[in-house]
Design an enzyme around this catalytic site. Structure first.
Site, PDB file in Angstrom:
ATOM      1  N   ASP A 121     -11.664   2.556   0.252  1.00 16.41           N
ATOM      2  CA  ASP A 121      -9.949   2.156   0.754  1.00 16.41           C
ATOM      3  C   ASP A 121      -9.685   0.651  -0.441  1.00 16.41           C
ATOM      4  OD1 ASP A 121      -7.228   1.012   0.737  1.00 16.41           O
ATOM      5  OD2 ASP A 121      -8.152   0.223   3.224  1.00 16.41           O
ATOM      6  N   ASP A 144       1.028   9.415  -2.377  1.00 15.59           N
ATOM      7  CA  ASP A 144       1.090   9.855  -0.647  1.00 15.59           C
ATOM      8  C   ASP A 144       2.658   9.273  -1.061  1.00 15.59           C
ATOM      9  OD1 ASP A 144       2.517  10.874   1.932  1.00 15.59           O
ATOM     10  OD2 ASP A 144       0.098  11.258   2.118  1.00 15.59           O
ATOM     11  N   ASP A 180       7.069  11.503  -8.120  1.00 18.63           N
ATOM     12  CA  ASP A 180       7.969  12.433  -8.383  1.00 18.63           C
ATOM     13  C   ASP A 180       8.557  13.102  -6.607  1.00 18.63           C
ATOM     14  OD1 ASP A 180       5.934  13.500  -6.625  1.00 18.63           O
ATOM     15  OD2 ASP A 180       5.316  15.770  -7.527  1.00 18.63           O
ATOM     16  N   LYS A 218      -1.599  19.336 -14.770  1.00 17.06           N
ATOM     17  CA  LYS A 218      -1.347  20.655 -14.791  1.00 17.06           C
ATOM     18  C   LYS A 218       0.135  20.867 -13.108  1.00 17.06           C
ATOM     19  CE  LYS A 218      -5.558  23.349 -15.773  1.00 17.06           C
ATOM     20  NZ  LYS A 218      -6.236  23.737 -15.064  1.00 17.06           N
TER      21      LYS A 218
END
EC number: 2.1.1.33
Length: 239
Positions: A121, A144, A180, A218
């Site tokens: 962690d 996330d 993103d 990618k």
């Protein structure tokens, strides 16, 4: 190594020590190559968690600027950055063992000596292992986003975490984030702007263009072709 991603969640009296974590433990299935890399290269590049500060110069066997990356995934970008910047030391943290194995394999193939890997962690590593004002850069790329509103509290970028990162950066050190997911980018900007002691390196006081130092993945290239955005934020510790 792999089974000790987090510290015990209960004390000796059975009281819960658990805090909200930004990740879900999912062991995943290791490929034969990833398992071989863990068996062969972890003793060379792996760093075991300890609840005490570590001397970073001793860890790398030399004195050099230290870049810490949190959540490196399969390690492709991290290995590329370490290969492109032999004058820097890189410490990568990832909680998922397949990614750790893949990164170790790639790092070995690249002949890297300036990369160390942890499987724990990252918050606990920062809290207990990283000395104060010792890092030149902290990188957090595509964490996330926890899209659902009820899960937003799990996002790693929260005020206590940002304060923790600042304490580990040298004055002049940089916290570089990328996402993103626009709502998360806006959340990052709001949190960072609310913490004193940081300077936003954006001329518009929001986001910066992707620096050449951050390799395109990618996944990111595919997103660009589909018209998806990516937001980079860079904040310098000023005090």
């Amino acid at each position: 190594m792999i089974n000790d991603v987090i510290s015990p969640e209960f004390d000796e009296n059975g009281r819960a020590l658990r805090r909200i974590r930004s990740f879900v433990r999912r062991q995943g299935r290791l490929t034969k190559g990833q398992q071989l890399a863990l068996d062969s290269y972890w003793p060379v590049m792996g760093v075991e968690y300890q609840a005490a500060p570590v001397d970073l110069n001793t860890l790398f066997g030399r004195e050099a600027p230290v870049v810490l990356e949190i959540g490196f995934g399969m390690g492709t970008s991290l290995v590329t950055m370490a290969a492109n910047n032999p004058q820097q030391n890189f410490l990568g943290i990832e909680v998922h063992s397949p990614g750790v194995g893949a990164c170790l394999s790639s790092a070995h193939d690249a002949g890297l000596s300036n990369l160390r890997i942890m499987c724990h962690d990252a918050v606990e590593v920062l809290e207990n292992m990283i000395p104060e004002a010792s890092l030149d850069m902290v990188q957090l790329f595509f964490p996330d986003p926890w899209h659902k509103a009820r899960h937003n509290k799990r996002r790693i970028v929260q005020t206590p975490f940002v304060e923790l990162v600042k304490s580990k950066l040298k004055v002049g050190g940089v916290f570089h984030m990328a996402t993103d997911w626009q709502p998360y980018a806006e959340h990052m900007l709001e949190v960072m702007s609310g913490v004193s002691g940081y300077l936003n390196l954006s001329e518009q006081n929001d986001y910066v263009p992707r620096p050449d130092s951050r390799p395109l993945t990618k996944f990111e290239l595919r997103g660009q072709r589909l018209g998806h955005g990516v937001w980079d934020l860079m904040f310098e510790r000023k005090e």
